[in-house]
Scaffold this active site. Structure first.
Site, PDB file in Angstrom:
ATOM      1  N   CYS A 164     -18.431  27.861  36.180  1.00  0.00           N
ATOM      2  CA  CYS A 164     -18.009  27.488  37.522  1.00  0.00           C
ATOM      3  C   CYS A 164     -18.718  28.372  38.544  1.00  0.00           C
ATOM      4  O   CYS A 164     -18.879  29.569  38.343  1.00  0.00           O
ATOM      5  CB  CYS A 164     -16.507  27.600  37.746  1.00  0.00           C
ATOM      6  SG  CYS A 164     -15.543  26.600  36.642  1.00  0.00           S
ATOM      7  N   ARG A 196     -24.072  27.156  36.561  1.00  0.00           N
ATOM      8  CA  ARG A 196     -22.819  27.734  36.076  1.00  0.00           C
ATOM      9  C   ARG A 196     -21.806  26.677  35.629  1.00  0.00           C
ATOM     10  O   ARG A 196     -20.753  27.012  35.079  1.00  0.00           O
ATOM     11  CB  ARG A 196     -22.174  28.587  37.179  1.00  0.00           C
ATOM     12  CG  ARG A 196     -23.046  29.700  37.674  1.00  0.00           C
ATOM     13  CD  ARG A 196     -22.356  30.460  38.771  1.00  0.00           C
ATOM     14  NE  ARG A 196     -21.248  31.228  38.262  1.00  0.00           N
ATOM     15  CZ  ARG A 196     -21.340  32.465  37.811  1.00  0.00           C
ATOM     16  NH1 ARG A 196     -22.488  33.078  37.822  1.00  0.00           N
ATOM     17  NH2 ARG A 196     -20.277  33.101  37.369  1.00  0.00           N
ATOM     18  N   TRP A 244     -17.169  23.792  35.444  1.00  0.00           N
ATOM     19  CA  TRP A 244     -17.331  23.660  33.985  1.00  0.00           C
ATOM     20  C   TRP A 244     -15.898  23.639  33.459  1.00  0.00           C
ATOM     21  O   TRP A 244     -15.208  24.646  33.452  1.00  0.00           O
ATOM     22  CB  TRP A 244     -18.104  24.862  33.437  1.00  0.00           C
ATOM     23  CG  TRP A 244     -18.466  24.736  31.988  1.00  0.00           C
ATOM     24  CD1 TRP A 244     -19.586  24.158  31.472  1.00  0.00           C
ATOM     25  CD2 TRP A 244     -17.715  25.231  30.867  1.00  0.00           C
ATOM     26  NE1 TRP A 244     -19.573  24.255  30.099  1.00  0.00           N
ATOM     27  CE2 TRP A 244     -18.433  24.909  29.698  1.00  0.00           C
ATOM     28  CE3 TRP A 244     -16.504  25.907  30.732  1.00  0.00           C
ATOM     29  CZ2 TRP A 244     -17.993  25.232  28.427  1.00  0.00           C
ATOM     30  CZ3 TRP A 244     -16.061  26.231  29.455  1.00  0.00           C
ATOM     31  CH2 TRP A 244     -16.803  25.894  28.322  1.00  0.00           C
ATOM     32  N   ASN A 276     -12.841  30.469  39.913  1.00  0.00           N
ATOM     33  CA  ASN A 276     -13.649  30.592  38.703  1.00  0.00           C
ATOM     34  C   ASN A 276     -12.892  31.525  37.761  1.00  0.00           C
ATOM     35  O   ASN A 276     -12.550  32.642  38.158  1.00  0.00           O
ATOM     36  CB  ASN A 276     -15.017  31.180  39.067  1.00  0.00           C
ATOM     37  CG  ASN A 276     -15.855  31.512  37.842  1.00  0.00           C
ATOM     38  OD1 ASN A 276     -15.719  30.873  36.805  1.00  0.00           O
ATOM     39  ND2 ASN A 276     -16.718  32.506  37.959  1.00  0.00           N
ATOM     40  N   GLY A 277     -12.630  31.070  36.538  1.00  0.00           N
ATOM     41  CA  GLY A 277     -11.902  31.921  35.587  1.00  0.00           C
ATOM     42  C   GLY A 277     -10.842  31.110  34.872  1.00  0.00           C
ATOM     43  O   GLY A 277     -10.866  29.874  34.886  1.00  0.00           O
ATOM     44  N   GLU A 315     -33.501  32.710  17.034  1.00  0.00           N
ATOM     45  CA  GLU A 315     -33.648  32.388  18.448  1.00  0.00           C
ATOM     46  C   GLU A 315     -34.355  31.034  18.631  1.00  0.00           C
ATOM     47  O   GLU A 315     -33.970  30.231  19.473  1.00  0.00           O
ATOM     48  CB  GLU A 315     -34.414  33.511  19.163  1.00  0.00           C
ATOM     49  CG  GLU A 315     -34.736  33.274  20.631  1.00  0.00           C
ATOM     50  CD  GLU A 315     -33.506  33.062  21.518  1.00  0.00           C
ATOM     51  OE1 GLU A 315     -32.359  33.248  21.059  1.00  0.00           O
ATOM     52  OE2 GLU A 315     -33.700  32.669  22.685  1.00  0.00           O
ATOM     53  N   LYS A 353     -32.633  27.891  20.552  1.00  0.00           N
ATOM     54  CA  LYS A 353     -33.285  27.288  21.718  1.00  0.00           C
ATOM     55  C   LYS A 353     -33.426  25.783  21.518  1.00  0.00           C
ATOM     56  O   LYS A 353     -33.137  24.993  22.406  1.00  0.00           O
ATOM     57  CB  LYS A 353     -34.646  27.953  21.876  1.00  0.00           C
ATOM     58  CG  LYS A 353     -35.187  28.030  23.252  1.00  0.00           C
ATOM     59  CD  LYS A 353     -34.783  29.254  24.039  1.00  0.00           C
ATOM     60  CE  LYS A 353     -33.313  29.473  24.083  1.00  0.00           C
ATOM     61  NZ  LYS A 353     -32.855  30.711  24.631  1.00  0.00           N
ATOM     62  N   GLU A 412     -29.956  23.854  21.597  1.00  0.00           N
ATOM     63  CA  GLU A 412     -29.218  23.785  22.866  1.00  0.00           C
ATOM     64  C   GLU A 412     -29.863  22.842  23.872  1.00  0.00           C
ATOM     65  O   GLU A 412     -29.162  22.226  24.659  1.00  0.00           O
ATOM     66  CB  GLU A 412     -28.959  25.170  23.467  1.00  0.00           C
ATOM     67  CG  GLU A 412     -30.150  25.881  24.013  1.00  0.00           C
ATOM     68  CD  GLU A 412     -29.828  27.271  24.542  1.00  0.00           C
ATOM     69  OE1 GLU A 412     -28.802  27.435  25.206  1.00  0.00           O
ATOM     70  OE2 GLU A 412     -30.617  28.189  24.297  1.00  0.00           O
ATOM     71  N   HIS A 441     -30.901  29.390  -2.171  1.00  0.00           N
ATOM     72  CA  HIS A 441     -29.486  29.611  -2.505  1.00  0.00           C
ATOM     73  C   HIS A 441     -28.582  28.532  -1.913  1.00  0.00           C
ATOM     74  O   HIS A 441     -27.404  28.768  -1.701  1.00  0.00           O
ATOM     75  CB  HIS A 441     -29.070  31.013  -2.052  1.00  0.00           C
ATOM     76  CG  HIS A 441     -29.850  32.074  -2.748  1.00  0.00           C
ATOM     77  ND1 HIS A 441     -29.648  32.399  -4.063  1.00  0.00           N
ATOM     78  CD2 HIS A 441     -30.887  32.828  -2.315  1.00  0.00           C
ATOM     79  CE1 HIS A 441     -30.517  33.341  -4.421  1.00  0.00           C
ATOM     80  NE2 HIS A 441     -31.276  33.605  -3.372  1.00  0.00           N
ATOM     81  N   LYS A 464     -24.471  28.504  32.108  1.00  0.00           N
ATOM     82  CA  LYS A 464     -24.979  29.871  32.040  1.00  0.00           C
ATOM     83  C   LYS A 464     -23.845  30.803  32.460  1.00  0.00           C
ATOM     84  O   LYS A 464     -22.992  30.412  33.229  1.00  0.00           O
ATOM     85  CB  LYS A 464     -26.148  30.010  33.001  1.00  0.00           C
ATOM     86  CG  LYS A 464     -27.114  31.107  32.629  1.00  0.00           C
ATOM     87  CD  LYS A 464     -28.372  30.981  33.410  1.00  0.00           C
ATOM     88  CE  LYS A 464     -29.368  32.039  33.005  1.00  0.00           C
ATOM     89  NZ  LYS A 464     -29.985  31.785  31.698  1.00  0.00           N
TER      90      LYS A 464
HETATM   91  C1  F6R Z   1     -29.076  30.724  25.075  1.00  0.00           C
HETATM   92  C2  F6R Z   1     -28.342  31.478  26.069  1.00  0.00           C
HETATM   93  C3  F6R Z   1     -27.037  32.057  25.685  1.00  0.00           C
HETATM   94  C4  F6R Z   1     -26.876  33.456  26.290  1.00  0.00           C
HETATM   95  C5  F6R Z   1     -25.462  33.986  25.994  1.00  0.00           C
HETATM   96  C6  F6R Z   1     -25.270  35.392  26.540  1.00  0.00           C
HETATM   97  O1  F6R Z   1     -30.277  30.248  25.599  1.00  0.00           O
HETATM   98  O2  F6R Z   1     -28.766  31.604  27.189  1.00  0.00           O
HETATM   99  O3  F6R Z   1     -26.879  32.088  24.299  1.00  0.00           O
HETATM  100  O4  F6R Z   1     -27.850  34.299  25.746  1.00  0.00           O
HETATM  101  O5  F6R Z   1     -24.519  33.132  26.577  1.00  0.00           O
HETATM  102  O6  F6R Z   1     -25.408  35.419  27.928  1.00  0.00           O
HETATM  103  P1  F6R Z   1     -25.656  36.775  28.684  1.00  0.00           P
HETATM  104  O7  F6R Z   1     -27.011  37.279  28.268  1.00  0.00           O
HETATM  105  O8  F6R Z   1     -25.600  36.439  30.143  1.00  0.00           O
HETATM  106  O9  F6R Z   1     -24.583  37.723  28.258  1.00  0.00           O
END
Ligand code: F6R
Length: 611
Positions: free
Chosen positions: A2, A27, A75, A101-102, A485, A489, A492, A508, A606
């Protein structure tokens, strides 16, 4: 999760708020809304399920205008995305409007009590209770009311609040969720994050928990919960507003991938030249510790996992543990004042990482954070903080911040190893000196640039991969960390099922999933394990898979089952910084070819500020 913004000033609040929301859409983006105090003496409220473009369209039909307003991009946590569940929420008497937000953990109890007193709720959200409670307590003084409400709420909140009786006053308060106050020549702002206000000002205050801010068009005042005034100093943001724009690229993610050579250069220089990061690294006496615990979430965890190999190899430290912050916080981990806990977070606001940091501190550990956002909770609360010089990262999937985290961790490992006396004065016998290792790190930005020169061939390869239902990533040792990673990537942003395995684990269990034309991406930078990884590749090829090899291509002959993307020669410990760029571009182009909304993948946001 949010995004909230508020404005009180001399200009029409509506376009300012909508534009700010566009900068906060990373967000949360399932619905959005805006409330302005209009000339009629009431709130004009427009709320719309869907992306901000949908709200924009609604606003064209119902033009709203006013000099004070609040906006929200959501969100969903409580209640599905819908017009009614969108913020702002307004109390039954239409007196008080709130954006939140929260998560309010005691909302059910509060709601039940208010319902018994005749208050009618219209949404399924936890947030509505804040507006209704505020109206219930309101006795003519909105600041006092906000104080009373904040004291009753359990959970996390960042709030923007307006009252119709006080048309020039915007109130903000927060607990465990970020909120900044921006001050400009034409008015003042509240926002969840800096990019929302960067066009108007680079002077911001970072609110601490339970501080109440009273904003008017030309003043900003801060108070504690006892209504005593507080003195706070603004910070000057050095981010260029253009960094928060797409700058002609189709997506922020591509722009951010391409910015990586510069981000690497800036971050390396921040830790090696005379500058804050260098001073912080010098102040940490690693000889006092007998254990390092690295904890983080998502990609930041993957950066920590890669760093574990570097710390172990260079520092020969007795214990280097890596753990997901969401697990660490509840594990009752064995830590004490001889434990250094390293927290990694782009946003500095991830709820689980904040909780892990507090848990570590309460266990007596010393905390060191690696954070991208100045003024964020983790940056402020950790005992030591190193800043990544990634600039604003807007795409939900992290790229440049991840790369910046990695190089800071390498430099930290090299400096610690030197302090522990584990590095020789002169190179030889496969060992590296401190200078030699730092030179390798300093060479990474140029090597990253040379990878970006292969962008066309990576795009071409990725374009042919859109049809896969499932893609596996394998690697060994530090390449396994980066396989994790690569897999994260891809899933997602492309919604293709993907898993990452240590090469030796395939046999395994997972190899049973390999069938004709499964794609396996194999990452190979560890020279002594290259032969082993190639055997794993052979094993999957002989069961019908196709392999994309990224890294060491010496002696490898590509054919219709095996494709190769070679990387520039580098010290294997630091090679994740190069392989990850190929993996990011691969995921990006697979998703782009599927026509997906890359910067805002479904269900994600994010900055995960809720548990
Ligand atoms: C993946 C991604 C997330 C963040 C995770 C931690 O591309 O962006 O997995 O890495 O949510 O976020 P931060 O780094 O802001 O603590």
């Amino acid at each position: 999760m949010c995004g909230i913004i508020g404005y009180v000033g001399k200009e029409n609040a509506v376009p300012i708020i909508v534009e700010g929301l566009k900068k906060l859409e990373y967000r949360g983006y399932d619905s959005a809304g805006i409330a302005v105090y209009s000339e009629s003496g009431f709130f004009d409220v427009v709320k719309q399920k869907g992306r901000l473009t949908a709200l924009d369209a609604r606003l064209a039909d119902f033009p709203a205008k006013g000099f004070m307003g609040i906006g929200h991009t959501r969100w969903a946590t409580h209640g599905e995305p819908s017009d009614i569940n969108s913020h702002p929420h307004v109390g039954n008497q239409n007196k008080i409007a709130v954006v939140h937000n929260g998560i309010i953990e005691n909302y059910k109890q509060l709601k039940e009590r208010l319902e018994k007193k005749g208050v009618k709720f219209i949404s399924e959200t936890d947030s509505e209770v804040i507006a209704q409670l505020a109206e219930y307590y309101y006795d003519g003084n909105i600041m006092e009311t906000v104080g009373k409400v904040a004291n009753r709420l359990e959970g996390s909140f960042a709030l923007g609040i307006m009252c119709v009786d006080d048309p020039g006053t915007l109130i903000a308060v927060k607990k465990d969720n970020p909120l900044i106050i921006g001050v400009s020549g034409h008015g003042n702002f509240i926002a969840s994050d800096v990019p929302a206000v960067l066009k108007h000002t680079n002077k911001v205050y970072y609110l601490d928990d339970k501080e109440i801010t009273v904003l008017k068009k030309d003043t900003v005042q801060f108070f504690n919960m006892d209504k005593e005034p507080l003195m706070k100093s603004p910070e000057t943001i050095t981010w260029n507003p253009l960094n928060a724009e797409k700058g002609g690229y189709p997506h922020f993610m591509l722009k951010e991938i391409i910015e990586q050579p510069k981000v690497l250069r800036d971050t390396i220089s921040s830790a090696l030249s005379d500058n804050e990061n260098k001073t912080v690294i010098r102040r940490i006496d690693i000889t006092k510790f007998n254990k390092i615990v690295i904890t983080a979430c998502g990609s930041a965890y993957n950066a920590g996992f890669a760093a574990k190999y570097v710390f172990e190899r260079l520092c020969r430290f007795p214990a280097v543990e890596v753990e997901l912050a969401s697990e660490f916080r509840y594990r009752d981990a064995v830590i004490d004042d001889k434990t250094l806990v390293i927290l990694i977070s782009q946003s500095g606001e991830t709820a689980d990482t904040i909780a892990a940091m507090r848990e570590a501190k309460s266990g007596g550990a010393v905390t060191l954070s690696i954070v991208n956002v100045v003024g964020s909770t983790i940056a402020k609360e950790a005992d030591f903080c190193l800043f990544t010089a990634a600039g604003p990262e807007i795409a939900v999937a992290t790229t440049k911040a991840f790369s910046a985290q990695l190089v800071l961790l390498y430099i930290l490992a090299v400096r610690f190893a030197d302090r522990l006396g584990k590095l020789p004065e002169t190179a030889g016998g496969g060992t590296e000196t401190e200078d030699g290792l730092l030179k390798e790190i300093e060479a990474l930005p140029d090597k990253a640039e040379s990878i970006l020169e292969q962008i066309d061939s990576i795009q071409k390869y990725a374009s042919a991969c859109v049809g896969y239902k499932s893609i596996f990533f394998i690697g060994r040792n530090i390449d396994y960390a980066i396989a994790l990673e690569g897999s994260l990537k891809l899933k997602e942003i492309s919604y293709i099922h993907s898993e990452a395995y240590a090469g030796g684990e395939l046999k395994h269990g997972t190899i049973s999933l390999i069938e004709e034309n499964t794609l396996v991406v194999a990452i190979s930078n560890c020279k002594r394990l290259h032969g082993k990884l190639m055997s794993n590749a052979e094993q999957v090829i002989s069961r019908g898979a196709k392999v994309l090899l990224i890294g060491n291509s010496a002696g490898v002959k590509p054919d219709d089952k095996l494709s190769v993307i070679g990387l520039p020669e580098s010290c294997e410990l630091f090679s994740p910084s190069l392989s990850v760029i190929v993996l990011q571009l691969f995921s990006y182009y697979v998703a782009a070819n599927k026509g997906l909304d890359i910067d805002k993948p479904r269900n994600l946001a994010k900055s995960v500020t809720v548990e």
